[in-house]
Scaffold this motif. Structure first.
Motif, PDB file in Angstrom:
ATOM      1  N   ASN A   1       0.816  -1.209   0.000  1.00 41.37           N
ATOM      2  CA  ASN A   1       0.000   0.000   0.000  1.00 41.37           C
ATOM      3  C   ASN A   1       0.851   1.261   0.000  1.00 41.37           C
ATOM      4  O   ASN A   1       0.525   2.251  -0.673  1.00 41.37           O
ATOM      5  CB  ASN A   1      -0.954  -0.001   1.195  1.00 41.37           C
ATOM      6  N   ASP A   2       1.925   1.248   0.776  1.00 43.36           N
ATOM      7  CA  ASP A   2       2.842   2.390   0.766  1.00 43.36           C
ATOM      8  C   ASP A   2       3.414   2.605  -0.637  1.00 43.36           C
ATOM      9  O   ASP A   2       3.507   3.745  -1.123  1.00 43.36           O
ATOM     10  CB  ASP A   2       3.983   2.170   1.759  1.00 43.36           C
ATOM     11  N   GLU A   3       3.795   1.525  -1.292  1.00 43.22           N
ATOM     12  CA  GLU A   3       4.363   1.636  -2.635  1.00 43.22           C
ATOM     13  C   GLU A   3       3.329   2.185  -3.621  1.00 43.22           C
ATOM     14  O   GLU A   3       3.652   3.023  -4.473  1.00 43.22           O
ATOM     15  CB  GLU A   3       4.862   0.266  -3.096  1.00 43.22           C
ATOM     16  N   ARG A   4       2.076   1.725  -3.492  1.00 43.61           N
ATOM     17  CA  ARG A   4       1.028   2.199  -4.421  1.00 43.61           C
ATOM     18  C   ARG A   4       0.731   3.681  -4.187  1.00 43.61           C
ATOM     19  O   ARG A   4       0.524   4.440  -5.160  1.00 43.61           O
ATOM     20  CB  ARG A   4      -0.244   1.357  -4.231  1.00 43.61           C
ATOM     21  N   LEU A   5       0.719   4.110  -2.949  1.00 39.73           N
ATOM     22  CA  LEU A   5       0.492   5.525  -2.685  1.00 39.73           C
ATOM     23  C   LEU A   5       1.617   6.378  -3.267  1.00 39.73           C
ATOM     24  O   LEU A   5       1.371   7.427  -3.878  1.00 39.73           O
ATOM     25  CB  LEU A   5       0.357   5.761  -1.179  1.00 39.73           C
ATOM     26  N   ARG A   6       2.854   5.926  -3.086  1.00 43.52           N
ATOM     27  CA  ARG A   6       3.974   6.683  -3.642  1.00 43.52           C
ATOM     28  C   ARG A   6       3.931   6.703  -5.169  1.00 43.52           C
ATOM     29  O   ARG A   6       4.329   7.694  -5.797  1.00 43.52           O
ATOM     30  CB  ARG A   6       5.302   6.100  -3.147  1.00 43.52           C
ATOM     31  N   ALA A   7       3.454   5.626  -5.781  1.00 41.62           N
ATOM     32  CA  ALA A   7       3.371   5.576  -7.239  1.00 41.62           C
ATOM     33  C   ALA A   7       2.457   6.667  -7.791  1.00 41.62           C
ATOM     34  O   ALA A   7       2.632   7.119  -8.928  1.00 41.62           O
ATOM     35  CB  ALA A   7       2.872   4.202  -7.693  1.00 41.62           C
ATOM     36  N   ALA A   8       1.495   7.093  -6.989  1.00 35.59           N
ATOM     37  CA  ALA A   8       0.573   8.164  -7.396  1.00 35.59           C
ATOM     38  C   ALA A   8       0.993   9.520  -6.844  1.00 35.59           C
ATOM     39  O   ALA A   8       0.219  10.477  -6.885  1.00 35.59           O
ATOM     40  CB  ALA A   8      -0.841   7.832  -6.938  1.00 35.59           C
ATOM     41  N   GLY A   9       2.244   9.598  -6.306  1.00 42.06           N
ATOM     42  CA  GLY A   9       2.737  10.866  -5.798  1.00 42.06           C
ATOM     43  C   GLY A   9       2.229  11.219  -4.423  1.00 42.06           C
ATOM     44  O   GLY A   9       2.184  12.401  -4.054  1.00 42.06           O
ATOM     45  N   SER A  10       1.870  10.206  -3.632  1.00 40.74           N
ATOM     46  CA  SER A  10       1.288  10.443  -2.320  1.00 40.74           C
ATOM     47  C   SER A  10       2.027   9.610  -1.280  1.00 40.74           C
ATOM     48  O   SER A  10       3.105   9.085  -1.508  1.00 40.74           O
ATOM     49  CB  SER A  10      -0.210  10.114  -2.350  1.00 40.74           C
ATOM     50  N   ALA A  11       1.440   9.497  -0.084  1.00 42.70           N
ATOM     51  CA  ALA A  11       1.992   8.703   1.015  1.00 42.70           C
ATOM     52  C   ALA A  11       0.906   8.535   2.058  1.00 42.70           C
ATOM     53  O   ALA A  11      -0.132   9.206   2.016  1.00 42.70           O
ATOM     54  CB  ALA A  11       3.219   9.388   1.626  1.00 42.70           C
TER      55      ALA A  11
ATOM     56  N   GLU B   1      -2.263   0.700 -13.784  1.00 45.30           N
ATOM     57  CA  GLU B   1      -3.313   0.531 -12.778  1.00 45.30           C
ATOM     58  C   GLU B   1      -3.758  -0.924 -12.712  1.00 45.30           C
ATOM     59  O   GLU B   1      -3.925  -1.497 -11.626  1.00 45.30           O
ATOM     60  CB  GLU B   1      -4.503   1.443 -13.099  1.00 45.30           C
ATOM     61  N   ALA B   2      -3.928  -1.545 -13.868  1.00 46.26           N
ATOM     62  CA  ALA B   2      -4.333  -2.951 -13.904  1.00 46.26           C
ATOM     63  C   ALA B   2      -3.262  -3.843 -13.283  1.00 46.26           C
ATOM     64  O   ALA B   2      -3.583  -4.834 -12.608  1.00 46.26           O
ATOM     65  CB  ALA B   2      -4.604  -3.384 -15.347  1.00 46.26           C
ATOM     66  N   ALA B   3      -1.994  -3.498 -13.492  1.00 43.02           N
ATOM     67  CA  ALA B   3      -0.906  -4.299 -12.912  1.00 43.02           C
ATOM     68  C   ALA B   3      -0.919  -4.219 -11.394  1.00 43.02           C
ATOM     69  O   ALA B   3      -0.697  -5.229 -10.710  1.00 43.02           O
ATOM     70  CB  ALA B   3       0.437  -3.817 -13.460  1.00 43.02           C
ATOM     71  N   TRP B   4      -1.178  -3.045 -10.836  1.00 45.71           N
ATOM     72  CA  TRP B   4      -1.266  -2.910  -9.384  1.00 45.71           C
ATOM     73  C   TRP B   4      -2.459  -3.702  -8.842  1.00 45.71           C
ATOM     74  O   TRP B   4      -2.369  -4.331  -7.782  1.00 45.71           O
ATOM     75  CB  TRP B   4      -1.400  -1.443  -8.996  1.00 45.71           C
ATOM     76  N   THR B   5      -3.554  -3.684  -9.575  1.00 48.06           N
ATOM     77  CA  THR B   5      -4.737  -4.446  -9.153  1.00 48.06           C
ATOM     78  C   THR B   5      -4.431  -5.935  -9.116  1.00 48.06           C
ATOM     79  O   THR B   5      -4.805  -6.639  -8.166  1.00 48.06           O
ATOM     80  CB  THR B   5      -5.911  -4.170 -10.114  1.00 48.06           C
ATOM     81  N   GLU B   6      -3.739  -6.425 -10.119  1.00 45.90           N
ATOM     82  CA  GLU B   6      -3.396  -7.848 -10.154  1.00 45.90           C
ATOM     83  C   GLU B   6      -2.416  -8.191  -9.032  1.00 45.90           C
ATOM     84  O   GLU B   6      -2.499  -9.263  -8.432  1.00 45.90           O
ATOM     85  CB  GLU B   6      -2.806  -8.207 -11.515  1.00 45.90           C
TER      86      GLU B   6
END
Length: 327
Positions: free
Chosen positions: A66-76, A94-99
């Motif tokens: 989850n931390d990595e996904r938030l950073r991927a969108a420029g967040s935390a 986005e589909a890759a993160w979902t999988e």
């Protein structure tokens, strides 16, 4: 990919519990209650520390994801503008993160009968996680603890050194995200203070809201819950000065009032929460470019530092083992 629901016919969906809400708001207490009452946590959890000695009850690999996904969108996780959810501009990414989320959940829970997922970051990532879990065939039952924003701010101030203005706005963000992401699902808003003083009453409200009893709330489980939900879990309290907090106090007061009423059993004022989300979006447009990149970079730096410490500890352990072998 077709939804798993489409293939189940008339079969009843399997239940899964989601504990949503702000960090330091009682999510750990609610999670352990559900676990003791029969819901299934995965095996690899974040260990307790001086800030939460009884444990966080969070799957550490999902928290890292989850931390990595938030950073991927420029967040935390500590970005006060992490809500509403920001999808990645590349649909393939986005589909890759979902999988990845789907595969990680399946691996972590190993076919658990009644999975229980708690990581506050899921609150701001429900547009990612909710479809994943529903596609796996789960009927989601949400529990959302409600704690005074100033009590949360006091806890975050001690643990993370956050100023009260940031902590209160962060509370607003997470609570709005938890509510928006769980609309249409079976959900219960639980007063944190009431949970510590009369958990049986709160459980009755949870079961009513979900339309189902907790999986295994036995007399033995009740004894364990009594031993767990003790007064020292309430280290910080709120007061009536919330509206005086600069920048975020008035907004937090309106949001807290709506959730207080819902936690007491009355209908949730969705119009008030939608208005609060609109105000948060205005603030994000004004201040987000100045705030979100900084939180992302700080979070990345902390992650890199933690990795370096772990690698250093591993290397030191290896060196010590070699020295012992030589002697």
């Amino acid at each position: 990919m077709p939804s798993a629901k489409a293939n189940t016919g008339m079969q009843t969906a399997r239940p899964a519990y989601l504990v949503l809400g702000m960090h330091r708001s009682g999510t750990s207490a609610a999670t352990q209650l559900l676990a003791l009452a029969g819901a299934n946590l995965p095996g690899r959890l974040i260990e307790g520390d001086e800030h939460n000695a009884k444990g966080y009850f969070e799957p550490w690999r999902i928290a890292v994801f989850n931390d990595e996904r938030l950073r991927a969108a420029g967040s935390a996780w500590h970005d006060p503008f992490a809500h509403p959810y920001v999808a990645l501009p590349d649909a393939g990414q986005e589909a890759a993160w979902t999988e990845r989320a789907r595969a990680l959940f399946v691996e972590e829970y190993q076919g658990a009968a009644i999975p229980l997922l708690k990581d506050p970051r899921v609150s701001v990532l429900t547009p990612l996680w909710r479809p994943v879990l529903e596609d796996l065939g789960y009927e989601l039952r949400c529990v959302i603890p409600v704690r005074h924003p100033l009590a949360v701010a006091g806890s975050l101030g001690k643990r993370d050194g956050f100023p009260v203005e940031k902590s209160v706005l962060l509370w607003v963000t997470y609570m709005l995200a938890a509510e928006a992401g769980s609309r249409g699902l079976k959900r219960a808003f639980v007063d944190y203070d009431a949970l510590l003083t009369d958990w049986r009453g709160e459980v009755a409200r949870i079961e009513t809201a979900h339309g189902a009893p907790l999986p295994a709330l036995t007399e033995a489980a009740a004894v364990e819950i009594d031993a767990f939900l003790t007064p020292e879990l309430r280290r910080n309290t709120g007061d009536d000065r919330l509206h005086q907090v600069p920048i975020s106090g008035g907004l937090a007061q309106s949001v807290f009032s709506a959730f207080q009423i819902a936690a007491a059993g009355a209908p949730l004022d969705l119009r008030a929460l939608d208005a609060a989300t609109a105000r948060l979006l205005e603030m994000r447009a004004q201040m987000g470019p100045l705030v979100s990149p900084v939180t992302r970079d700080l979070d990345q730096a902390r992650s890199d530092l933690a990795d370096a410490h772990r690698l250093y500890a591993f290397r030191m352990s290896e060196a010590l083992d070699k020295l012992l072998e030589q002697h």
